[in-house]
Scaffold this active site. Structure first.
Site, PDB file in Angstrom:
ATOM      1  N   PRO A   2       0.944  -1.270   0.059  1.00 40.96           N
ATOM      2  CA  PRO A   2      -0.087   0.018   0.030  1.00 40.96           C
ATOM      3  C   PRO A   2       0.847   1.256  -0.071  1.00 40.96           C
ATOM      4  O   PRO A   2       1.639   1.349   0.891  1.00 40.96           O
ATOM      5  CB  PRO A   2      -0.809   0.033   1.316  1.00 40.96           C
ATOM      6  N   GLU A   3       0.853   1.981  -0.999  1.00 37.43           N
ATOM      7  CA  GLU A   3       1.269   3.285  -1.104  1.00 37.43           C
ATOM      8  C   GLU A   3       0.066   4.304  -1.413  1.00 37.43           C
ATOM      9  O   GLU A   3      -0.922   3.650  -1.000  1.00 37.43           O
ATOM     10  CB  GLU A   3       2.312   3.724  -2.235  1.00 37.43           C
ATOM     11  N   LYS A  61       0.159   8.015   3.372  1.00 41.66           N
ATOM     12  CA  LYS A  61      -0.278   6.784   3.724  1.00 41.66           C
ATOM     13  C   LYS A  61      -1.021   6.617   4.968  1.00 41.66           C
ATOM     14  O   LYS A  61      -1.367   5.478   5.331  1.00 41.66           O
ATOM     15  CB  LYS A  61       1.129   5.753   3.439  1.00 41.66           C
ATOM     16  N   HIS A  97      -5.061 -14.049  10.071  1.00 41.18           N
ATOM     17  CA  HIS A  97      -4.203 -12.908   9.948  1.00 41.18           C
ATOM     18  C   HIS A  97      -5.281 -11.702  10.551  1.00 41.18           C
ATOM     19  O   HIS A  97      -4.848 -10.476  10.431  1.00 41.18           O
ATOM     20  CB  HIS A  97      -3.680 -12.826   8.690  1.00 41.18           C
ATOM     21  N   ARG A 118       1.512  -9.187   8.325  1.00 42.31           N
ATOM     22  CA  ARG A 118       2.921  -8.994   8.484  1.00 42.31           C
ATOM     23  C   ARG A 118       2.953  -7.967   9.881  1.00 42.31           C
ATOM     24  O   ARG A 118       4.136  -7.718  10.122  1.00 42.31           O
ATOM     25  CB  ARG A 118       3.966  -8.203   7.379  1.00 42.31           C
ATOM     26  N   ARG A 284      16.943  -0.744   0.415  1.00 44.84           N
ATOM     27  CA  ARG A 284      15.805  -0.837  -0.683  1.00 44.84           C
ATOM     28  C   ARG A 284      16.052  -1.132  -2.000  1.00 44.84           C
ATOM     29  O   ARG A 284      17.070  -0.436  -2.445  1.00 44.84           O
ATOM     30  CB  ARG A 284      14.747   0.260  -0.504  1.00 44.84           C
TER      31      ARG A 284
END
Length: 300
Positions: A2-3, A61, A97, A118, A284
């Site tokens: 998600p950006e 975000k 989750h 996560r 990254r």
DNA sequence: AAGTAGACTTGGACAC
DNA sequence: ACGATCCAAGTCTACT
């Protein structure tokens, strides 16, 4: 991942589910989801129960909704967060989750599940204060109230109150690689690894170049590319590169097939055919075309 | 103060 | 077959 386009897609869905509703109850299944909350899960549950919710707002975000107890409920997707109205009853076992669940009244959904494989996502309450520039705090509401939890986050590229001239200057003051600067949410918000690489490719700028060596025009090209890419992605519901991002209906975004460089290392550049390279910047990956994005080039 | 590096998390991919 | 190792991500914290 998600950006900005993915967060905005989720915000629009969340706004319909949450705005004007009352939280009847809350369950937190994983303590890490409330790690930024003073007092943790217990405090979050206690303070949110009975609260009425306002519009859903987003800056970069970060998403939030103002609550009737005077604080903002912060909602961040992290790298795998999903909000789904799964019509669960209190006490029903969590699905895989599922980290937290809101029970709602007065709106279209009786429950809202926060699913986050996560656990980089988070829910927490934050006090608010008026924005310093006197403009609305974010997308989705005219309110000036900006949560402290997002006060260090710069306005994003789709914010009509973003000052592009100032951002351009600020970026060029940094000696860091331009890719790192784009990912710094306190300078310009909304970029993640995908759209940063895409915007740099479109602008023809190598991500390792020190931002201070770029011309005003080059930075303007990067920012303009970012705006156009994010708008196009938003119109397609965002990028679902893996299964970790879906909207509130569980639908994936369809922008992945338009990506020019992200995830395409070793494949042919769609512009010139040259094999795309990948290097590590700030831990990254940065995917680029060594032919279209020259590290030492001054002008495109 | 700006900039960098480490920590956190977990499932999938990959080499052995 | 199977344990091991690496990788991806966004953001916060800690250190230089």
């Amino acid at each position: 991942m998600p950006e900005l386009p993915e967060a905005e897609t989720v915000r629009r869905g969340l706004a319909e589910i949450l705005a004007g509703t009352k939280i009847e109850g809350l369950e937190v299944f994983h303590p890490r989801t409330a790690r930024y909350q003073n007092g943790g899960s217990a405090q979050l549950t206690q303070q949110l129960s009975g609260a009425h919710l306002d519009a859903v707002v987003r800056r970069g975000k970060f998403m939030w909704t103002l609550t009737s107890n005077g604080q903002a409920l912060m909602m961040h997707l992290g790298m795998s967060g999903q909000f789904r109205p799964l019509a669960k009853q209190a006490g029903e076992a969590p699905v895989r989750h599922e980290r937290a669940r809101l029970y709602l009244s007065g709106g279209p959904a009786q429950s809202l599940s926060f699913i986050d494989q996560r656990t980089f996502g988070a829910l927490y309450l934050s006090p608010t204060a008026n924005t310093e520039d006197g403009a609305p705090a974010g997308c989705g509401s005219d309110s000036l109230l900006l949560p402290a939890g997002a006060s260090h986050i710069a306005r994003d590229l789709l914010d009509p109150h973003l000052d592009l001239v100032k951002v351009n200057q600020r970026i060029r003051k940094s000696k860091s690689p331009i890719k790192n600067v784009l990912l710094n949410q306190s300078i310009i918000s909304g970029f993640g690894n995908i759209y940063a690489d895409e915007a740099l490719f479109v602008a023809g700028v190598h991500g390792a170049r020190s931002a201070s060596t770029l011309t005003r025009q080059q930075v303007a090209q990067i920012l303009q590319a970012g705006i156009e890419i994010m708008e196009r992605s938003l119109s397609r519901g965002g990028t679902s590169f893996d299964q970790l991002y879906v909207d509130v209906n569980g639908s994936a975004g369809t922008f992945a097939d338009e990506l020019l460089v992200y995830g395409r290392a070793g494949q042919a550049c769609r512009e010139c055919g040259h094999e795309l390279s990948s290097i590590s910047l700030n831990k990254r990956s940065h995917v680029y075309c060594a032919n279209c994005q020259r590290p030492s080039r001054n002008l495109k």
